[in-house]
Scaffold this motif. Structure first.
Motif, PDB file in Angstrom:
ATOM      1  N   ALA A 194      -8.399  -9.539  -8.069  1.00  0.00           N
ATOM      2  CA  ALA A 194      -9.296  -8.816  -7.158  1.00  0.00           C
ATOM      3  C   ALA A 194      -8.612  -7.557  -6.627  1.00  0.00           C
ATOM      4  O   ALA A 194      -7.393  -7.402  -6.701  1.00  0.00           O
ATOM      5  CB  ALA A 194      -9.706  -9.713  -6.000  1.00  0.00           C
ATOM      6  N   LEU A 195      -9.443  -6.657  -6.077  1.00  0.00           N
ATOM      7  CA  LEU A 195      -8.945  -5.394  -5.556  1.00  0.00           C
ATOM      8  C   LEU A 195      -9.361  -5.220  -4.103  1.00  0.00           C
ATOM      9  O   LEU A 195     -10.528  -5.402  -3.745  1.00  0.00           O
ATOM     10  CB  LEU A 195      -9.517  -4.232  -6.384  1.00  0.00           C
ATOM     11  CG  LEU A 195      -9.234  -2.814  -5.865  1.00  0.00           C
ATOM     12  CD1 LEU A 195      -7.758  -2.475  -5.968  1.00  0.00           C
ATOM     13  CD2 LEU A 195     -10.065  -1.778  -6.631  1.00  0.00           C
ATOM     14  N   PHE A 196      -8.391  -4.859  -3.269  1.00  0.00           N
ATOM     15  CA  PHE A 196      -8.665  -4.534  -1.874  1.00  0.00           C
ATOM     16  C   PHE A 196      -8.149  -3.127  -1.630  1.00  0.00           C
ATOM     17  O   PHE A 196      -6.974  -2.840  -1.828  1.00  0.00           O
ATOM     18  CB  PHE A 196      -7.943  -5.514  -0.950  1.00  0.00           C
ATOM     19  CG  PHE A 196      -8.021  -5.136   0.499  1.00  0.00           C
ATOM     20  CD1 PHE A 196      -9.066  -5.569   1.300  1.00  0.00           C
ATOM     21  CD2 PHE A 196      -7.042  -4.329   1.079  1.00  0.00           C
ATOM     22  CE1 PHE A 196      -9.139  -5.206   2.640  1.00  0.00           C
ATOM     23  CE2 PHE A 196      -7.114  -3.953   2.417  1.00  0.00           C
ATOM     24  CZ  PHE A 196      -8.165  -4.397   3.194  1.00  0.00           C
ATOM     25  N   LYS A 197      -9.056  -2.237  -1.212  1.00  0.00           N
ATOM     26  CA  LYS A 197      -8.647  -0.847  -1.002  1.00  0.00           C
ATOM     27  C   LYS A 197      -9.101  -0.386   0.372  1.00  0.00           C
ATOM     28  O   LYS A 197     -10.247  -0.626   0.752  1.00  0.00           O
ATOM     29  CB  LYS A 197      -9.324   0.037  -2.050  1.00  0.00           C
ATOM     30  CG  LYS A 197      -8.362   0.565  -3.094  1.00  0.00           C
ATOM     31  CD  LYS A 197      -9.038   1.487  -4.063  1.00  0.00           C
ATOM     32  CE  LYS A 197      -8.140   2.672  -4.294  1.00  0.00           C
ATOM     33  NZ  LYS A 197      -8.486   3.437  -5.482  1.00  0.00           N
ATOM     34  N   SER A 198      -8.222   0.280   1.092  1.00  0.00           N
ATOM     35  CA  SER A 198      -8.586   0.712   2.432  1.00  0.00           C
ATOM     36  C   SER A 198      -7.961   2.068   2.736  1.00  0.00           C
ATOM     37  O   SER A 198      -6.773   2.279   2.499  1.00  0.00           O
ATOM     38  CB  SER A 198      -8.096  -0.328   3.446  1.00  0.00           C
ATOM     39  OG  SER A 198      -8.322   0.125   4.761  1.00  0.00           O
ATOM     40  N   PHE A 199      -8.784   2.984   3.238  1.00  0.00           N
ATOM     41  CA  PHE A 199      -8.270   4.287   3.657  1.00  0.00           C
ATOM     42  C   PHE A 199      -8.803   4.608   5.049  1.00  0.00           C
ATOM     43  O   PHE A 199      -9.984   4.428   5.331  1.00  0.00           O
ATOM     44  CB  PHE A 199      -8.713   5.398   2.693  1.00  0.00           C
ATOM     45  CG  PHE A 199      -8.347   6.778   3.211  1.00  0.00           C
ATOM     46  CD1 PHE A 199      -7.099   7.311   2.939  1.00  0.00           C
ATOM     47  CD2 PHE A 199      -9.228   7.508   3.990  1.00  0.00           C
ATOM     48  CE1 PHE A 199      -6.737   8.569   3.444  1.00  0.00           C
ATOM     49  CE2 PHE A 199      -8.883   8.758   4.502  1.00  0.00           C
ATOM     50  CZ  PHE A 199      -7.629   9.289   4.215  1.00  0.00           C
ATOM     51  N   THR A 200      -7.930   5.093   5.905  1.00  0.00           N
ATOM     52  CA  THR A 200      -8.337   5.461   7.264  1.00  0.00           C
ATOM     53  C   THR A 200      -7.936   6.889   7.578  1.00  0.00           C
ATOM     54  O   THR A 200      -6.791   7.273   7.349  1.00  0.00           O
ATOM     55  CB  THR A 200      -7.669   4.518   8.292  1.00  0.00           C
ATOM     56  OG1 THR A 200      -8.050   3.179   8.004  1.00  0.00           O
ATOM     57  CG2 THR A 200      -8.099   4.864   9.706  1.00  0.00           C
ATOM     58  N   LEU A 201      -8.875   7.655   8.091  1.00  0.00           N
ATOM     59  CA  LEU A 201      -8.577   9.010   8.561  1.00  0.00           C
ATOM     60  C   LEU A 201      -8.707   9.033  10.080  1.00  0.00           C
ATOM     61  O   LEU A 201      -9.724   8.622  10.628  1.00  0.00           O
ATOM     62  CB  LEU A 201      -9.559  10.012   7.957  1.00  0.00           C
ATOM     63  CG  LEU A 201      -9.436  11.451   8.477  1.00  0.00           C
ATOM     64  CD1 LEU A 201      -8.123  12.081   8.039  1.00  0.00           C
ATOM     65  CD2 LEU A 201     -10.601  12.296   7.983  1.00  0.00           C
TER      66      LEU A 201
END
Ligand SMILES: Nc1ncnc2c1ncn2[C@@H]1O[C@H](COP(=O)(O)OP(=O)(O)OP(=O)(O)O)[C@@H](O)[C@H]1O
Ligand SMILES: [Mg+2]
Lengths: 465, 251
Positions: free
Chosen positions: A245-252
């Motif tokens: 599985a893939l978990f991707k997170s980006f925060t600005l």
């Protein structure tokens, strides 16, 4: 460990400052259980190991310190151009009027309180469970607080590829609002969801999101935190990532008096991947803390942490990132980099990268650098017509630049270890520059010279809420 | 186009004098070459014209199309049409070459009150120009000049020049570090920009660049002054005999 009376009082006062629990069914039980845990944990002080760089006092205070709302002017709201299903929370309370109809193919969305009344609901086995599991060995009391006193939240079950992204919009209305939210997201095997979050949420926001990513599923998380200068936030993402599985997170993050973003990810199934990234731009009274804990529990997993900050006029950036590789996690591929650009001698970057490895066939690297702006690079840019912004980029003398570099260390110095060659050629999420990079890596983030880069994620190109 | 009168320059923080009264006039559409021994002040002259810090002008002036250059910020000089191809192009880690180019092009357009290029227009233009300079897509994606070979850096300078379309181009030893084929490419790039009243000041040590970019006037600089000015044959003389005679004889 016995708690001091003062710590007990602080927990009691913080809880008293929030509305009394109103949940029913299993949710009421889960919240009561979390409250017991919180009373045992107590709220942090600066003496706690993971709060040395960030003073939690204003997150602990019984009342939320006031915060004015940011006037966005004619700035387009974040994610405006994206066809998405919008769920709006005003000061931490769901606003059905402002929200879209929550029907979406492949996705079941319910309000936390509604799910809480249904005995045997799927969310029951996750609510507060992932969060509790993610607190060994490090307690995360603000997460426990959110679990015990969440006033609202959504539970989202994804059974297929979601037809559209789901967008959680956090509106800040009252100057002293104190919001507590807890969401649960479950992706069944092979499912796929993009979750967007935007907005400050309240004067003070305490939030947990638990995410279970089933086998072969993919979860994309993109977040733009609100622009209010005085807002405060303690947010947590707890993820359990299954095989393949893939978990991707980006925060600005641009603005915010105090932001603590914690991410606790367990790569639990073979071949799971987690990519976490954050970009923060702080000017003046700004303290931004990224605290990340990634556990490689299964073999052949890949993790990436890429966190970058631009700090000026006394802004402070913190990065605490850990990679834990358990004995079973052979063939682990872990990478972590945190970089900050200090635009003056008043700004600070504090970094605490950690590796803890119990398997032997492992490729792991971490690095942390910070630097002042390079005058030669700046002249090169100017000579091509790019203006030097007047306020935030003061002309520094060589001595001033040295002072800028000296002001930051306390762990903020370049301390790259275990960096196998070839690692840098494949930076993970987004356009990352190699460790050791000193320069104008964030040129496009400065409002005066902001330019959408075709290589950057469109929705984050400098928009706010 | 460019008029430099009695320009005296010293280092700001030290008592070292570098330029000792430079006089030079480049007319519209002309190509001038500057040659001269190492350390004679050629790069310093180009930096002072471009507005680099660290130098103090103690006397004299420099104007671009009648406008006083030395009082302007570097970016204003660029917007006014001045371009310097650096002897040592600067690496900027973290800033993509494409982002850099687009920022620069649009910043100049903005300051001139012209509409900015859309993403699509920009991409089309940059691809076209990069192709003629044999700059591949990968180089456009990488951070500015980081890890570029010497020759790639120089070609990247010419790409920037081609994108920005300046009125007055100063090329500081753009030929050094170039292989024979790259030199031709660069010369073609420069020649493509000739005409339309555009002027060039080409700093070089070698005649071979001037075989490709034919100068109208050649100057010899020594110890911070232009000591001799002549036609293209002056470069041939330097190539054949070195500077000894010229230095001994003066103008
Ligand atoms: N920032 C500086 N600090 C100290 N010395 C300097 C500085 N800039 C220039 N100089 C000195 O001034 C003189 C002229 O340098 P400049 O780079 O202009 O020469 P040049 O003619 O371009 O030489 P070359 O042909 O080697 O490129 C040299 O002696 C150089 O060492
Ligand atoms: Mg030189």
């Amino acid at each position: 460990m016995a708690l001091m009376q003062g710590q007990k009082d602080a927990v009691a006062a913080r809880l008293a400052g929030l509305p009394a629990p109103a949940a029913s069914g299993w949710l009421a039980d889960a919240q009561a259980k979390a409250e017991v845990l919180l009373l045992a944990q107590a709220l942090p002080t600066r003496r706690d190991e993971y709060w040395r760089y960030t003073d939690p006092a204003s997150l602990v205070a019984a009342e939320a310190p006031p915060a004015k709302r940011f006037d966005p002017g004619d700035e387009v709201p974040a994610f405006d151009g994206i066809d998405r299903l919008k769920l709006v929370f005003v000061d931490g309370v769901f606003d059905p009027e402002a929200s879209d109809d929550p029907t979406l193919a492949g996705v079941v969305i319910e309000r936390l309180a509604d799910a809480g009344r249904v005995a045997g609901h799927w969310a029951q086995s996750l609510y507060g469970v992932l969060a509790a599991r993610g607190q060994t060995p490090v307690a995360r009391p603000f997460a426990t607080l959110a679990t015990s006193r969440a006033r609202d939240g959504v539970v989202i079950r994804v059974t297929a590829k979601a037809a559209r992204p789901v967008a959680l919009v956090y509106v800040h209305a009252a100057d002293t609002s104190d919001a507590v939210l807890h969401h649960v997201v479950k992706l069944e095997a092979g499912a796929e969801l993009t979750l967007l979050e935007s907005g400050p949420g309240a004067a003070r926001l305490t939030k947990v999101m638990e995410v279970e990513v089933g086998e072969g599923a993919a979860f994309h998380h993109i977040r733009v935190q609100g622009r209010d200068h005085d807002r405060r936030a303690a947010t947590h993402v707890f993820a359990h990532v299954g095989a393949g599985a893939l978990f991707k997170s980006f925060t600005l993050t641009a603005n915010g008096r105090l932001t603590r973003n914690e991410a606790v990810v367990d790569l639990a199934g073979a071949g799971a991947r987690a990519h976490l990234a954050g970009a923060a731009v702080g000017d003046g009274a700004f303290h931004h803390d990224d605290t990340v804990f990634i556990t490689h529990s299964a073999p052949g997993c890949e993790s990436r942490q890429v966190f970058k900050k631009v700090l000026m006029n006394g802004a402070v950036g913190v990065f605490q990132g850990k990679i834990l590789v358990k004995p079973a996690a052979q063939k682990t591929d872990g990478y972590q980099i945190s970089q900050s650009l200090l635009l003056d001698g008043d700004s600070q970057f504090l970094a605490k990268p950690e590796l803890e490895i119990y398997a032997d066939d492992v490729k792991c690297s971490h690095g942390s650098t910070s630097g002042a702006i390079d005058e030669t690079a700046l002249f090169y840019l100017q000579s091509r017509g790019v203006p030097r912004p007047t306020k935030p980029w003061p002309k520094t003398s060589a001595a001033g630049r040295r002072a800028g570099c000296n002001a930051m260390p306390r762990g903020g110095e370049d301390d790259r270890h275990h960096r196998p060659s070839g690692q840098l050629e494949k930076p993970p999420a987004g356009p990352a520059s190699p460790p050791g990079a000193r320069g104008l890596g964030t040129l496009c983030l400065h409002p005066a010279s902001r330019v959408p880069d075709p290589d950057l994620h469109r929705p984050m190109a400098g928009r706010g809420t | 186009m460019l008029t430099i009168s009695n320009l005296h320059v010293k280092l700001e923080d030290e008592d070292k004098v570098i330029l000792r009264g430079v006089n030079l006039t480049v007319g519209a559409g002309e190509v001038h070459a500057i040659m001269g021994p190492n350390g004679s002040g050629k790069s310093t002259l180009s930096y002072v014209l471009a507005g680099r810090e660290g130098y103090a002008v103690t006397e004299g002036s420099a104007t671009l199309e009648g406008e006083e250059l030395l009082a302007m910020e570097p970016e204003a000089r660029a917007a006014a049409g001045l371009f310097l191809a650096f002897q040592y192009p600067v690496e900027i880690p973290g800033v993509g070459n494409m982002t850099f180019l687009r920022t620069a092009v649009n910043a100049q357009k903005k300051s001139r009150g012209e509409p900015e290029l859309s993403a699509a227009e920009f991409l089309k233009l940059v691809r076209e120009k990069a192709k003629t300079l044999k700059i591949d897509a990968d180089m456009l994606k990488r951070p500015v000049n980081v890890g570029f070979s010497g020759g790639e850096k120089k070609r990247n300078e010419i790409l920037q020049m081609a994108m920005l379309e300046p009125r007055m181009c100063i090329l500081d030893e753009t030929d050094s570090g170039l292989d024979v084929d790259a030199m031709k490419l660069v010369a073609e790039g420069v020649n493509a920009l000739r005409g339309a009243g555009r002027s060039f000041l080409v700093i070089t040590h070698y005649q071979r660049l001037l075989d490709h970019i034919k100068p109208d006037v050649v100057h010899i600089m020594a110890a911070g002054q232009i000591i001799r000015t002549g036609g293209p044959e002056l470069a041939l003389e330097v190539e054949a005999n070195g500077y000894a005679d010229i230095l001994a004889g003066g103008n």
